[in-house]
Design a protein around this motif. Structure first.
Motif, PDB file in Angstrom:
ATOM      1  N   LYS A 102     -46.626 -44.533   5.243  1.00 28.89           N
ATOM      2  CA  LYS A 102     -47.470 -43.580   5.956  1.00 28.89           C
ATOM      3  C   LYS A 102     -47.159 -43.707   7.436  1.00 28.89           C
ATOM      4  O   LYS A 102     -46.877 -44.799   7.931  1.00 28.89           O
ATOM      5  CB  LYS A 102     -48.944 -43.863   5.694  1.00 28.89           C
ATOM      6  N   THR A 103     -47.204 -42.590   8.136  1.00 26.37           N
ATOM      7  CA  THR A 103     -46.845 -42.561   9.543  1.00 26.37           C
ATOM      8  C   THR A 103     -48.082 -42.386  10.409  1.00 26.37           C
ATOM      9  O   THR A 103     -48.944 -41.556  10.110  1.00 26.37           O
ATOM     10  CB  THR A 103     -45.848 -41.417   9.820  1.00 26.37           C
ATOM     11  N   PHE A 104     -48.121 -43.166  11.482  1.00 25.76           N
ATOM     12  CA  PHE A 104     -49.220 -43.101  12.447  1.00 25.76           C
ATOM     13  C   PHE A 104     -48.650 -43.044  13.856  1.00 25.76           C
ATOM     14  O   PHE A 104     -47.625 -43.663  14.139  1.00 25.76           O
ATOM     15  CB  PHE A 104     -50.115 -44.340  12.336  1.00 25.76           C
ATOM     16  N   ILE A 105     -49.335 -42.340  14.722  1.00 23.67           N
ATOM     17  CA  ILE A 105     -49.006 -42.319  16.145  1.00 23.67           C
ATOM     18  C   ILE A 105     -49.917 -43.346  16.802  1.00 23.67           C
ATOM     19  O   ILE A 105     -51.125 -43.365  16.540  1.00 23.67           O
ATOM     20  CB  ILE A 105     -49.266 -40.925  16.762  1.00 23.67           C
TER      21      ILE A 105
ATOM     22  N   VAL B 162     -46.058 -48.924   6.474  1.00 25.74           N
ATOM     23  CA  VAL B 162     -46.430 -47.956   7.502  1.00 25.74           C
ATOM     24  C   VAL B 162     -45.303 -47.836   8.517  1.00 25.74           C
ATOM     25  O   VAL B 162     -44.526 -48.760   8.711  1.00 25.74           O
ATOM     26  CB  VAL B 162     -47.742 -48.331   8.243  1.00 25.74           C
ATOM     27  N   THR B 163     -45.255 -46.678   9.149  1.00 27.18           N
ATOM     28  CA  THR B 163     -44.365 -46.444  10.280  1.00 27.18           C
ATOM     29  C   THR B 163     -45.241 -46.062  11.451  1.00 27.18           C
ATOM     30  O   THR B 163     -46.071 -45.153  11.341  1.00 27.18           O
ATOM     31  CB  THR B 163     -43.355 -45.314   9.984  1.00 27.18           C
ATOM     32  N   TYR B 164     -45.082 -46.767  12.555  1.00 23.48           N
ATOM     33  CA  TYR B 164     -45.804 -46.446  13.774  1.00 23.48           C
ATOM     34  C   TYR B 164     -44.843 -45.738  14.723  1.00 23.48           C
ATOM     35  O   TYR B 164     -43.795 -46.278  15.076  1.00 23.48           O
ATOM     36  CB  TYR B 164     -46.330 -47.705  14.460  1.00 23.48           C
TER      37      TYR B 164
ATOM     38  N   GLY C 294     -48.471 -36.595  17.717  1.00 23.13           N
ATOM     39  CA  GLY C 294     -49.176 -36.403  16.447  1.00 23.13           C
ATOM     40  C   GLY C 294     -48.933 -35.031  15.857  1.00 23.13           C
ATOM     41  O   GLY C 294     -48.723 -34.877  14.650  1.00 23.13           O
TER      42      GLY C 294
ATOM     43  N   GLU D 156     -45.112 -34.788  14.808  1.00 32.74           N
ATOM     44  CA  GLU D 156     -44.786 -35.633  13.653  1.00 32.74           C
ATOM     45  C   GLU D 156     -45.669 -35.329  12.441  1.00 32.74           C
ATOM     46  O   GLU D 156     -45.445 -35.893  11.376  1.00 32.74           O
ATOM     47  CB  GLU D 156     -44.934 -37.110  14.024  1.00 32.74           C
ATOM     48  N   LYS D 157     -46.692 -34.503  12.650  1.00 34.34           N
ATOM     49  CA  LYS D 157     -47.676 -34.224  11.595  1.00 34.34           C
ATOM     50  C   LYS D 157     -48.232 -35.546  11.053  1.00 34.34           C
ATOM     51  O   LYS D 157     -48.261 -35.792   9.853  1.00 34.34           O
ATOM     52  CB  LYS D 157     -47.069 -33.381  10.480  1.00 34.34           C
ATOM     53  N   ALA D 158     -48.635 -36.385  11.994  1.00 36.72           N
ATOM     54  CA  ALA D 158     -49.097 -37.725  11.657  1.00 36.72           C
ATOM     55  C   ALA D 158     -50.462 -37.985  12.278  1.00 36.72           C
ATOM     56  O   ALA D 158     -50.858 -37.346  13.255  1.00 36.72           O
ATOM     57  CB  ALA D 158     -48.093 -38.758  12.158  1.00 36.72           C
ATOM     58  N   VAL D 159     -51.162 -38.942  11.714  1.00 41.40           N
ATOM     59  CA  VAL D 159     -52.483 -39.338  12.186  1.00 41.40           C
ATOM     60  C   VAL D 159     -52.349 -40.168  13.453  1.00 41.40           C
ATOM     61  O   VAL D 159     -51.494 -41.049  13.540  1.00 41.40           O
ATOM     62  CB  VAL D 159     -53.210 -40.166  11.102  1.00 41.40           C
TER      63      VAL D 159
END
Length: 168
Positions: free
Chosen positions: A3-6, A25-27, A125, A128-131
Protein backbone atom coordinates in the motif's frame (compact mmCIF):
# COMPACT_ATOMS: atom_id res chain seq x y z
CA UNK A 1 0.69 -6.09 -2.48
CA UNK A 2 2.20 -2.93 -1.03
CA UNK A 3 0.00 0.00 0.00
CA UNK A 4 1.26 3.47 -0.83
CA UNK A 5 1.22 6.46 1.49
CA UNK A 6 2.40 10.04 1.13
CA UNK A 7 4.35 11.16 4.17
CA UNK A 8 6.87 13.69 5.43
CA UNK A 9 10.32 12.24 6.10
CA UNK A 10 10.33 13.38 9.75
CA UNK A 11 7.19 11.30 10.43
CA UNK A 12 9.29 8.17 9.98
CA UNK A 13 11.56 9.30 12.82
CA UNK A 14 8.83 10.61 15.11
CA UNK A 15 6.54 7.60 14.61
CA UNK A 16 8.86 4.59 14.70
CA UNK A 17 5.97 2.14 14.30
CA UNK A 18 5.73 3.29 10.67
CA UNK A 19 9.04 1.54 10.00
CA UNK A 20 7.69 -1.78 11.32
CA UNK A 21 4.33 -2.31 9.61
CA UNK A 22 2.67 -5.71 9.60
CA UNK A 23 2.27 -5.56 5.82
CA UNK A 24 4.31 -4.13 2.93
CA UNK A 25 4.06 -0.38 2.45
CA UNK A 26 5.63 2.19 0.18
CA UNK A 27 6.12 5.69 1.51
CA UNK A 28 6.32 8.42 -1.10
CA UNK A 29 8.28 11.30 0.40
CA UNK A 30 8.52 14.78 -1.12
CA UNK A 31 12.19 15.71 -1.39
CA UNK A 32 11.68 19.03 0.37
CA UNK A 33 10.76 17.12 3.54
CA UNK A 34 14.12 15.36 3.40
CA UNK A 35 15.76 18.78 3.31
CA UNK A 36 13.83 19.63 6.48
CA UNK A 37 15.59 16.75 8.25
CA UNK A 38 18.87 18.67 8.08
CA UNK A 39 17.25 21.70 9.71
CA UNK A 40 15.67 19.57 12.43
CA UNK A 41 18.94 17.75 13.09
CA UNK A 42 20.80 20.96 13.88
CA UNK A 43 17.96 22.88 15.49
CA UNK A 44 18.02 23.63 19.21
CA UNK A 45 14.21 23.67 19.25
CA UNK A 46 12.91 20.38 20.65
CA UNK A 47 10.90 18.14 18.34
CA UNK A 48 9.40 16.13 21.20
CA UNK A 49 8.28 17.37 24.61
CA UNK A 50 10.22 14.76 26.58
CA UNK A 51 14.00 15.33 26.49
CA UNK A 52 14.78 11.62 26.17
CA UNK A 53 12.25 11.18 23.34
CA UNK A 54 13.66 14.26 21.63
CA UNK A 55 17.18 12.83 21.73
CA UNK A 56 15.95 9.52 20.37
CA UNK A 57 14.06 11.19 17.50
CA UNK A 58 17.08 13.31 16.61
CA UNK A 59 19.17 10.11 16.51
CA UNK A 60 16.63 8.57 14.12
CA UNK A 61 16.72 11.73 11.99
CA UNK A 62 20.51 11.38 11.75
CA UNK A 63 20.10 7.73 10.73
CA UNK A 64 17.56 8.70 8.03
CA UNK A 65 19.90 11.37 6.70
CA UNK A 66 22.73 8.80 6.58
CA UNK A 67 20.43 6.40 4.72
CA UNK A 68 19.56 9.05 2.13
CA UNK A 69 23.23 10.00 1.76
CA UNK A 70 24.46 6.45 1.09
CA UNK A 71 25.96 6.61 -2.42
CA UNK A 72 23.53 4.16 -4.04
CA UNK A 73 20.47 5.83 -2.46
CA UNK A 74 21.79 9.32 -3.16
CA UNK A 75 22.22 8.40 -6.83
CA UNK A 76 18.62 7.17 -7.01
CA UNK A 77 17.35 10.36 -5.34
CA UNK A 78 19.41 12.61 -7.62
CA UNK A 79 17.85 10.85 -10.61
CA UNK A 80 14.40 11.88 -9.36
CA UNK A 81 15.52 15.49 -8.98
CA UNK A 82 16.29 15.92 -12.67
CA UNK A 83 12.69 16.81 -13.52
CA UNK A 84 9.56 18.10 -11.81
CA UNK A 85 7.57 15.24 -10.31
CA UNK A 86 10.39 12.83 -11.00
CA UNK A 87 10.23 9.79 -8.74
CA UNK A 88 13.17 7.78 -7.47
CA UNK A 89 13.46 4.06 -7.96
CA UNK A 90 12.44 2.20 -4.78
CA UNK A 91 14.71 2.51 -1.74
CA UNK A 92 14.08 -0.58 0.41
CA UNK A 93 14.42 -0.07 4.17
CA UNK A 94 13.39 -3.54 5.33
CA UNK A 95 11.16 -6.41 4.17
CA UNK A 96 7.97 -4.37 4.59
CA UNK A 97 9.06 -0.76 3.97
CA UNK A 98 10.12 0.86 0.73
CA UNK A 99 10.67 4.56 0.20
CA UNK A 100 10.27 6.53 -3.03
CA UNK A 101 11.38 10.14 -3.20
CA UNK A 102 9.41 12.52 -5.38
CA UNK A 103 10.58 15.89 -6.66
CA UNK A 104 7.28 17.51 -5.81
CA UNK A 105 6.43 21.04 -6.83
CA UNK A 106 4.36 23.56 -4.90
CA UNK A 107 2.16 24.99 -7.63
CA UNK A 108 0.28 27.25 -5.19
CA UNK A 109 -2.98 25.44 -6.03
CA UNK A 110 -3.82 25.35 -2.34
CA UNK A 111 -1.57 28.22 -1.20
CA UNK A 112 -4.27 30.12 0.69
CA UNK A 113 -5.10 27.24 3.03
CA UNK A 114 -1.80 25.35 3.17
CA UNK A 115 1.91 26.06 3.48
CA UNK A 116 4.26 24.95 0.66
CA UNK A 117 5.14 21.58 2.24
CA UNK A 118 1.48 20.78 2.89
CA UNK A 119 0.68 21.72 -0.70
CA UNK A 120 3.41 19.40 -1.96
CA UNK A 121 2.05 16.57 0.20
CA UNK A 122 -1.45 17.19 -1.18
CA UNK A 123 -0.26 17.36 -4.78
CA UNK A 124 1.78 14.17 -4.32
CA UNK A 125 -1.28 12.44 -2.85
CA UNK A 126 -3.40 13.49 -5.80
CA UNK A 127 -0.77 12.52 -8.39
CA UNK A 128 0.00 9.16 -6.76
CA UNK A 129 -3.65 8.46 -5.87
CA UNK A 130 -2.38 7.61 -2.41
CA UNK A 131 -3.41 8.31 1.17
CA UNK A 132 -1.67 11.17 2.94
CA UNK A 133 -0.46 10.05 6.37
CA UNK A 134 0.04 12.77 9.01
CA UNK A 135 -0.07 13.43 12.74
CA UNK A 136 -1.38 16.98 12.30
CA UNK A 137 -5.09 16.90 13.03
CA UNK A 138 -5.54 20.54 12.05
CA UNK A 139 -4.06 19.72 8.64
CA UNK A 140 -6.54 16.86 8.23
CA UNK A 141 -9.39 19.22 9.19
CA UNK A 142 -8.25 21.83 6.66
CA UNK A 143 -8.02 19.19 3.91
CA UNK A 144 -11.55 18.01 4.66
CA UNK A 145 -13.03 21.49 5.09
CA UNK A 146 -11.25 22.74 1.97
CA UNK A 147 -12.74 19.94 -0.14
CA UNK A 148 -9.27 18.83 -1.24
CA UNK A 149 -9.54 15.61 -3.27
CA UNK A 150 -7.04 13.55 -1.27
CA UNK A 151 -7.63 11.06 1.52
CA UNK A 152 -5.83 11.93 4.74
CA UNK A 153 -5.37 9.64 7.71
CA UNK A 154 -4.01 10.22 11.21
CA UNK A 155 -0.84 8.26 11.96
CA UNK A 156 -2.62 6.83 15.00
CA UNK A 157 -4.99 5.02 12.60
CA UNK A 158 -2.16 3.56 10.50
CA UNK A 159 -2.59 -0.04 11.68
CA UNK A 160 -6.30 0.10 10.90
CA UNK A 161 -5.63 1.18 7.32
CA UNK A 162 -3.38 -1.78 6.76
CA UNK A 163 -6.28 -4.09 7.57
CA UNK A 164 -7.25 -6.04 4.43
CA UNK A 165 -10.92 -5.19 4.90
CA UNK A 166 -10.29 -1.47 4.49
CA UNK A 167 -9.75 -0.06 1.04
CA UNK A 168 -7.26 2.75 0.69
Amino acid sequence: MSKTFIIEAVMLAVHGQLMLPAKPVTYVIPYTTIQELYELQTSTVPIMMDEEDDGFVKTLITELIQFFEEPFNKKKIEKALTMPWGKSPPLPINDNVTLCIVNSIDNEAYGELFDPIETELIMAGIREKAVLLTDQLDFIDRVINGGVPVETVDVEDFDFILDDDLQV
